[in-house]
Design a protein around this motif. Structure first.
Motif, PDB file in Angstrom:
ATOM      1  N   SER A  47     -28.352 -28.903  13.192  1.00 54.22           N
ATOM      2  CA  SER A  47     -29.378 -29.727  12.586  1.00 54.22           C
ATOM      3  C   SER A  47     -30.229 -28.878  11.671  1.00 54.22           C
ATOM      4  CB  SER A  47     -30.268 -30.343  13.680  1.00 54.22           C
ATOM      5  OG  SER A  47     -31.397 -30.951  13.101  1.00 54.22           O
ATOM      6  N   THR A  48     -30.530 -29.396  10.484  1.00 50.93           N
ATOM      7  CA  THR A  48     -31.384 -28.662   9.542  1.00 50.93           C
ATOM      8  C   THR A  48     -32.785 -29.251   9.512  1.00 50.93           C
ATOM      9  OG1 THR A  48     -30.617 -30.083   7.735  1.00 50.93           O
ATOM     10  CG2 THR A  48     -29.441 -27.994   8.076  1.00 50.93           C
ATOM     11  N   GLU A  49     -33.135 -30.006  10.527  1.00 56.68           N
ATOM     12  CA  GLU A  49     -34.460 -30.592  10.588  1.00 56.68           C
ATOM     13  C   GLU A  49     -35.511 -29.496  10.680  1.00 56.68           C
ATOM     14  OE1 GLU A  49     -36.998 -33.665  13.415  1.00 56.68           O
ATOM     15  OE2 GLU A  49     -34.971 -33.085  13.946  1.00 56.68           O
ATOM     16  N   ASN A  50     -36.574 -29.634   9.895  1.00 59.52           N
ATOM     17  CA  ASN A  50     -37.676 -28.681   9.876  1.00 59.52           C
ATOM     18  C   ASN A  50     -37.236 -27.258   9.541  1.00 59.52           C
ATOM     19  OD1 ASN A  50     -39.609 -30.615  10.626  1.00 59.52           O
ATOM     20  ND2 ASN A  50     -39.036 -30.379  12.786  1.00 59.52           N
ATOM     21  N   VAL A  51     -36.211 -27.143   8.667  1.00 59.32           N
ATOM     22  CA  VAL A  51     -35.752 -25.826   8.252  1.00 59.32           C
ATOM     23  C   VAL A  51     -36.740 -25.235   7.243  1.00 59.32           C
ATOM     24  CG1 VAL A  51     -34.005 -24.603   6.914  1.00 59.32           C
ATOM     25  CG2 VAL A  51     -33.307 -26.187   8.692  1.00 59.32           C
ATOM     26  N   LYS A  52     -37.065 -23.953   7.390  1.00 59.87           N
ATOM     27  CA  LYS A  52     -37.955 -23.259   6.473  1.00 59.87           C
ATOM     28  C   LYS A  52     -37.142 -22.201   5.738  1.00 59.87           C
ATOM     29  CE  LYS A  52     -42.029 -23.851   9.393  1.00 59.87           C
ATOM     30  NZ  LYS A  52     -42.724 -24.727   8.442  1.00 59.87           N
ATOM     31  N   THR A  53     -36.976 -22.340   4.417  1.00 56.41           N
ATOM     32  CA  THR A  53     -36.163 -21.418   3.645  1.00 56.41           C
ATOM     33  C   THR A  53     -36.843 -20.072   3.510  1.00 56.41           C
ATOM     34  OG1 THR A  53     -35.258 -23.255   2.393  1.00 56.41           O
ATOM     35  CG2 THR A  53     -35.021 -21.059   1.420  1.00 56.41           C
ATOM     36  N   ALA A  54     -36.039 -19.000   3.589  1.00 60.36           N
ATOM     37  CA  ALA A  54     -36.494 -17.629   3.339  1.00 60.36           C
ATOM     38  C   ALA A  54     -37.683 -17.239   4.201  1.00 60.36           C
ATOM     39  CB  ALA A  54     -36.838 -17.432   1.872  1.00 60.36           C
ATOM     40  N   SER A  55     -37.662 -17.662   5.448  1.00 57.90           N
ATOM     41  CA  SER A  55     -38.793 -17.325   6.305  1.00 57.90           C
ATOM     42  C   SER A  55     -38.528 -16.075   7.127  1.00 57.90           C
ATOM     43  CB  SER A  55     -39.087 -18.489   7.252  1.00 57.90           C
ATOM     44  OG  SER A  55     -37.954 -18.812   8.014  1.00 57.90           O
ATOM     45  N   SER A  56     -37.289 -15.590   7.169  1.00 57.84           N
ATOM     46  CA  SER A  56     -37.001 -14.367   7.902  1.00 57.84           C
ATOM     47  C   SER A  56     -36.942 -13.188   6.944  1.00 57.84           C
ATOM     48  CB  SER A  56     -35.672 -14.495   8.654  1.00 57.84           C
ATOM     49  OG  SER A  56     -34.602 -14.637   7.734  1.00 57.84           O
ATOM     50  N   SER A  57     -36.816 -11.971   7.461  1.00 63.76           N
ATOM     51  CA  SER A  57     -36.830 -10.776   6.627  1.00 63.76           C
ATOM     52  C   SER A  57     -35.561 -10.657   5.794  1.00 63.76           C
ATOM     53  CB  SER A  57     -36.997  -9.542   7.510  1.00 63.76           C
ATOM     54  OG  SER A  57     -35.932  -9.479   8.454  1.00 63.76           O
ATOM     55  N   ASN A  58     -35.677  -9.884   4.693  1.00 56.26           N
ATOM     56  CA  ASN A  58     -34.549  -9.695   3.801  1.00 56.26           C
ATOM     57  C   ASN A  58     -33.462  -8.883   4.485  1.00 56.26           C
ATOM     58  OD1 ASN A  58     -32.914  -9.561   1.553  1.00 56.26           O
ATOM     59  ND2 ASN A  58     -34.126  -7.981   0.532  1.00 56.26           N
ATOM     60  N   LEU A  59     -32.229  -9.355   4.426  1.00 54.63           N
ATOM     61  CA  LEU A  59     -31.106  -8.718   5.097  1.00 54.63           C
ATOM     62  C   LEU A  59     -30.282  -7.844   4.153  1.00 54.63           C
ATOM     63  CD1 LEU A  59     -30.131 -11.906   7.110  1.00 54.63           C
ATOM     64  CD2 LEU A  59     -31.244  -9.866   8.026  1.00 54.63           C
ATOM     65  N   ILE A  60     -30.635  -7.836   2.881  1.00 54.67           N
ATOM     66  CA  ILE A  60     -29.961  -6.994   1.894  1.00 54.67           C
ATOM     67  C   ILE A  60     -30.440  -5.546   2.058  1.00 54.67           C
ATOM     68  CG2 ILE A  60     -29.782  -6.475  -0.577  1.00 54.67           C
ATOM     69  CD1 ILE A  60     -28.180  -8.880   0.004  1.00 54.67           C
ATOM     70  N   THR A  61     -29.537  -4.602   1.904  1.00 50.93           N
ATOM     71  CA  THR A  61     -29.918  -3.195   1.849  1.00 50.93           C
ATOM     72  C   THR A  61     -30.287  -2.823   0.422  1.00 50.93           C
ATOM     73  OG1 THR A  61     -28.451  -2.600   3.686  1.00 50.93           O
ATOM     74  CG2 THR A  61     -29.130  -0.824   2.205  1.00 50.93           C
ATOM     75  N   ASN A  62     -31.523  -2.398   0.228  1.00 56.36           N
ATOM     76  CA  ASN A  62     -31.988  -1.933  -1.082  1.00 56.36           C
ATOM     77  C   ASN A  62     -31.792  -2.991  -2.161  1.00 56.36           C
ATOM     78  OD1 ASN A  62     -33.066  -0.200  -3.004  1.00 56.36           O
ATOM     79  ND2 ASN A  62     -31.110   0.816  -3.394  1.00 56.36           N
ATOM     80  N   GLY A  63     -32.482  -4.106  -2.001  1.00 61.64           N
ATOM     81  CA  GLY A  63     -32.435  -5.137  -3.025  1.00 61.64           C
ATOM     82  C   GLY A  63     -33.558  -5.045  -4.030  1.00 61.64           C
ATOM     83  N   ASP A  64     -34.485  -4.079  -3.810  1.00 62.29           N
ATOM     84  CA  ASP A  64     -35.614  -3.966  -4.733  1.00 62.29           C
ATOM     85  C   ASP A  64     -35.505  -2.782  -5.689  1.00 62.29           C
ATOM     86  OD1 ASP A  64     -36.043  -1.901  -2.985  1.00 62.29           O
ATOM     87  OD2 ASP A  64     -37.933  -2.688  -2.183  1.00 62.29           O
ATOM     88  N   LEU A 198     -31.375 -11.796   0.816  1.00 60.69           N
ATOM     89  CA  LEU A 198     -30.603 -12.712   1.647  1.00 60.69           C
ATOM     90  C   LEU A 198     -31.424 -12.942   2.898  1.00 60.69           C
ATOM     91  CD1 LEU A 198     -27.924 -14.265   2.217  1.00 60.69           C
ATOM     92  CD2 LEU A 198     -27.202 -12.237   3.515  1.00 60.69           C
ATOM     93  N   THR A 199     -31.766 -14.191   3.153  1.00 63.78           N
ATOM     94  CA  THR A 199     -32.597 -14.515   4.311  1.00 63.78           C
ATOM     95  C   THR A 199     -31.985 -15.674   5.084  1.00 63.78           C
ATOM     96  OG1 THR A 199     -33.943 -15.965   2.903  1.00 63.78           O
ATOM     97  CG2 THR A 199     -34.755 -13.725   3.270  1.00 63.78           C
ATOM     98  N   LYS A 200     -32.200 -15.637   6.374  1.00 64.57           N
ATOM     99  CA  LYS A 200     -31.706 -16.730   7.209  1.00 64.57           C
ATOM    100  C   LYS A 200     -32.732 -17.850   7.228  1.00 64.57           C
ATOM    101  CE  LYS A 200     -29.643 -17.835  11.678  1.00 64.57           C
ATOM    102  NZ  LYS A 200     -29.272 -17.359  13.021  1.00 64.57           N
ATOM    103  N   ASN A 201     -32.250 -19.065   7.113  1.00 63.57           N
ATOM    104  CA  ASN A 201     -33.122 -20.225   7.163  1.00 63.57           C
ATOM    105  C   ASN A 201     -33.428 -20.552   8.625  1.00 63.57           C
ATOM    106  OD1 ASN A 201     -32.793 -20.374   4.386  1.00 63.57           O
ATOM    107  ND2 ASN A 201     -31.017 -21.734   4.576  1.00 63.57           N
ATOM    108  N   LEU A 202     -34.683 -20.534   8.968  1.00 65.20           N
ATOM    109  CA  LEU A 202     -35.080 -20.706  10.355  1.00 65.20           C
ATOM    110  C   LEU A 202     -35.736 -22.059  10.583  1.00 65.20           C
ATOM    111  CD1 LEU A 202     -36.723 -17.222  10.978  1.00 65.20           C
ATOM    112  CD2 LEU A 202     -34.358 -17.908  11.427  1.00 65.20           C
ATOM    113  N   SER A 203     -35.455 -22.618  11.729  1.00 64.98           N
ATOM    114  CA  SER A 203     -36.184 -23.813  12.152  1.00 64.98           C
ATOM    115  C   SER A 203     -37.562 -23.377  12.627  1.00 64.98           C
ATOM    116  CB  SER A 203     -35.437 -24.509  13.288  1.00 64.98           C
ATOM    117  OG  SER A 203     -35.442 -23.697  14.450  1.00 64.98           O
ATOM    118  N   ASP A 204     -38.442 -24.342  12.864  1.00 64.80           N
ATOM    119  CA  ASP A 204     -39.772 -24.008  13.374  1.00 64.80           C
ATOM    120  C   ASP A 204     -39.679 -23.169  14.642  1.00 64.80           C
ATOM    121  OD1 ASP A 204     -41.056 -25.299  11.342  1.00 64.80           O
ATOM    122  OD2 ASP A 204     -41.326 -27.186  12.429  1.00 64.80           O
ATOM    123  N   GLY A 205     -38.785 -23.572  15.541  1.00 68.68           N
ATOM    124  CA  GLY A 205     -38.637 -22.863  16.811  1.00 68.68           C
ATOM    125  C   GLY A 205     -38.114 -21.451  16.610  1.00 68.68           C
ATOM    126  N   GLU A 206     -37.136 -21.275  15.718  1.00 63.94           N
ATOM    127  CA  GLU A 206     -36.573 -19.955  15.468  1.00 63.94           C
ATOM    128  C   GLU A 206     -37.601 -19.030  14.812  1.00 63.94           C
ATOM    129  OE1 GLU A 206     -31.837 -20.856  14.710  1.00 63.94           O
ATOM    130  OE2 GLU A 206     -33.285 -21.288  13.114  1.00 63.94           O
TER     131      GLU A 206
END
Length: 617
Positions: A47-64, A198-206
């Protein structure tokens, strides 16, 4: 000069071995013209209900790309490719002041830059990047996340960064995905890329679970610390924050993400504010410093005292710690007592006009170098002679040959450099000056002695180096030769300089760099850039110049380079206050950065050295 200035200068010199700072930096990126492209990838069964885009940390190595392009693979035309590392503050960008990479293709060619990310948890992800580039050349370029992609465009041109996004990326149980930019680049096409995420889309609970886990991890780290390692007041402040954080975590089910995050922020601040119990009060204007561990006995801790004679001639007096006026030899002995083991003295060929009037800047001719060098030697310090091979300042913006050599051919200059260097070093040694190192040029990024091609520059360098080595050997001394450059933030340029020195077989010993935090990037980049040269070419490396202002106020009616409204804006690397303590922190931090290069196992020498130019002279 105020009577307390020598005390501050000595405090800065002492700080070279005793002080520490570790303030953080903040990256700022103000987007210009933005474009968002969304690609819907295969729907996940979750379920993608209440999904928040880009709310977790960046998973790319050296993206800046702040210090290098490590973590990525680059191919152009089927072969390995090295992008240019740039920084917006150096290129004049207004919409990106941080580091980024630049890709350019002379001919039409296929390009791929990629990174495989593994160990991901199954779920839904979002990938993003920012890009600008040529709007008068052609390219067929795409941004890939797994098998899906979106077309990239640089139609807005330079300094107009666009943001592209790939959403709803499904990562399966394998936990891996490849992120890449790929396509055909037309002849002459270029583009810049930054902030790949690259970020994981998290639900409110996650999202709440992640915030609670982050807080608990920090709590555990703080509980593992030892009270005796830190000062009592900072330890007490940590315990207060720790008690509050544990209470929040204990009631995490009833706390919001914002409350959990705030508790972590407060605890992290208290942890960062801990002061090591090894901190020492030098007694010099209340400056607190900490020893840099692991410095070898021959690690250079020095000051540039080139202007000393001119200051004395102008009526300046120096005083000891008790406020008593001291003479020349006492001044240099006090430097030695404060921990200085090297002094640096610049030498200009003929810094006077046809009427005998000096050009200024200390009028540093060979006679002054002998006088200063003898005082330093008698105090037990070694001397670095900095030949500019010019009659006045030589730096990246100007490398004018001495007026006596102005019409010389390159062959004549080579002979003149060799003869002048031999005579000067011999005269210094005969005068009893303990010359330990010689620079053959000053900040020679773009030339030396009026020559600007690398072949001719290297002929000048080599003539000077051979003369120094021979003059030293004739007197039974082993004198090191340094070649000096500026702008270490441009690491690709430094790699090119070192490669050219190697190609033309210049017989130098030390690769020297200037480092001014106002312009020259982060200390991590400084360490990385110089370590690469040390490891690749088996050379010693050093910082030949550094400084930090103790105030933004005008003290003498002569406009300062660093003042209110000019070079006072905080950028990467400027992690210090404009104060005496801030200057001490800067000097210590630079020494630590060079010491962190460590022994690479190939070098003849056991430790890289640093020479610090005093900001007080």
């Amino acid at each position: 000069m105020k009577s307390g200035m020598v005390k501050r200068m000595l405090a800065a010199a002492l700080a070279a071995t005793l002080i520490v700072t570790s303030a953080g930096t903040t990256d700022v990126w103000a987007a210009g013209s933005e474009e968002t492209v969304s690609v819907s990838v295969e729907e996940t069964e979750e379920s993608t209900e209440n999904v928040k885009t880009a709310s977790s940390s960046n998973l790319i190595t050296n993206g800046d790309f702040e210090t290098d392009a490590s973590g990525w693979t680059f191919l152009l035309g089927g072969g390995d490719y090295s992008p240019n590392l740039k920084k917006g503050t150096d290129t004049g960008m207004t919409n990106n002041t941080t580091g980024y990479i630049n890709i350019w293709s002379e001919n039409e060619a296929e390009f791929v830059m990629s990174q495989e990310i593994t160990g991901l948890s199954a779920g839904n992800y979002t990938a993003m990047l920012s890009i600008d580039g040529a709007n008068d050349k052609t390219a067929d370029l795409k941004f890939y996340a797994g098998d899906e992609s979106t077309v990239l465009s640089t139609e807005n041109g330079w300094n107009n960064w666009s943001t592209f996004k790939v959403e709803n990326i499904v990562v399966d149980e394998s936990g891996s995905i490849i992120i890449k930019i790929a396509g055909t680049l037309g002849a002459g096409y270029w583009f810049d890329v930054d902030d790949i995420t690259l970020t994981k889309n998290l639900s409110d609970g996650e999202e709440k679970t992640e915030a609670a886990e982050a807080l608990n991890t920090l709590i555990t780290a703080c509980e593992a610390l030892t009270e005796s390692d830190y000062t009592s007041d900072t330890w007490s402040a940590l315990q207060t924050a720790l008690t509050s954080a544990k209470a929040v975590y204990g009631d995490k089910d009833n706390k919001t993400v914002e409350e959990l995050t705030e508790a972590k922020t407060v605890l992290q601040a208290a942890k960062d504010a801990l002061v090591d119990a090894g901190i020492v009060d030098t007694g010099a204007d209340g400056i607190f410093v900490q020893k840099v561990d692991g410095l070898s006995d021959d690690f250079i801790k020095g000051v540039d005292v080139s202007s000393y004679v001119s200051l004395i001639d102008s009526g300046v007096t120096f005083k000891d710690w008790n406020g008593n006026v001291i003479g020349d030899q006492e001044f240099f002995s006090q430097l030695k007592e404060a921990g200085v083991n090297y002094v640096r003295i610049r030498v200009w060929n003929d810094p006077y006009d046809s009427n005998g009037k000096g050009y200024g800047g200390g009028n540093n001719d060979l006679a002054k170098a002998k006088k200063i060098g003898k005082w330093a030697t008698d105090a037990g310090m070694k001397v670095l002679i900095d030949f500019h091979y010019s009659d006045f300042w030589a730096d990246p913006g100007k490398q004018k040959a001495p007026k006596a050599w102005a019409d010389y051919t390159i062959d004549q200059k080579v002979t003149a450099v060799s003869d002048y260097t031999t005579a000067s070093i011999t005269e210094l040694l005969d005068a009893g000056v303990d010359v330990g190192m010689v620079q053959v040029g000053n900040e020679t990024n773009n030339g030396v002695c009026g020559e600007s091609t690398w072949e001719n520059m290297c002929r000048i360098f080599d003539a000077g180096a051979d003369a120094v080595h021979a003059a030293g050997e004739a007197k039974g001394k082993n004198i090191l030769v340094a070649v000096h450059f500026a702008n270490p933030e441009k690491s690709a340029n430094y790699a090119t300089y070192a490669k050219n020195l190697n190609t033309y077989d210049v017989s130098y010993d030390v690769f020297a760099s200037s480092y001014y935090p106002y312009w020259h990037g982060t200390l991590d980049n400084l360490t990385s850039t110089l370590k690469n040269i040390a490891d690749t070419y088996d050379k010693k490396v050093m910082v030949a110049e550094t400084s930090w202002a103790t105030s933004l106020e005008d003290g003498d009616g002569h406009e300062n380079t660093v003042r209110k409204g000019n070079n006072d804006t905080k950028v990467d690397g400027m992690d210090y206050t404009f104060s005496i303590q801030g200057q001490a922190n800067e000097v210590r931090s630079v020494i630590s950065a060079i010491n962190n290069i460590g022994d690479n196992g190939k070098q003849t020498f056991k430790r890289q050295d640093i020479l610090c130019q005093s900001a007080c002279l």
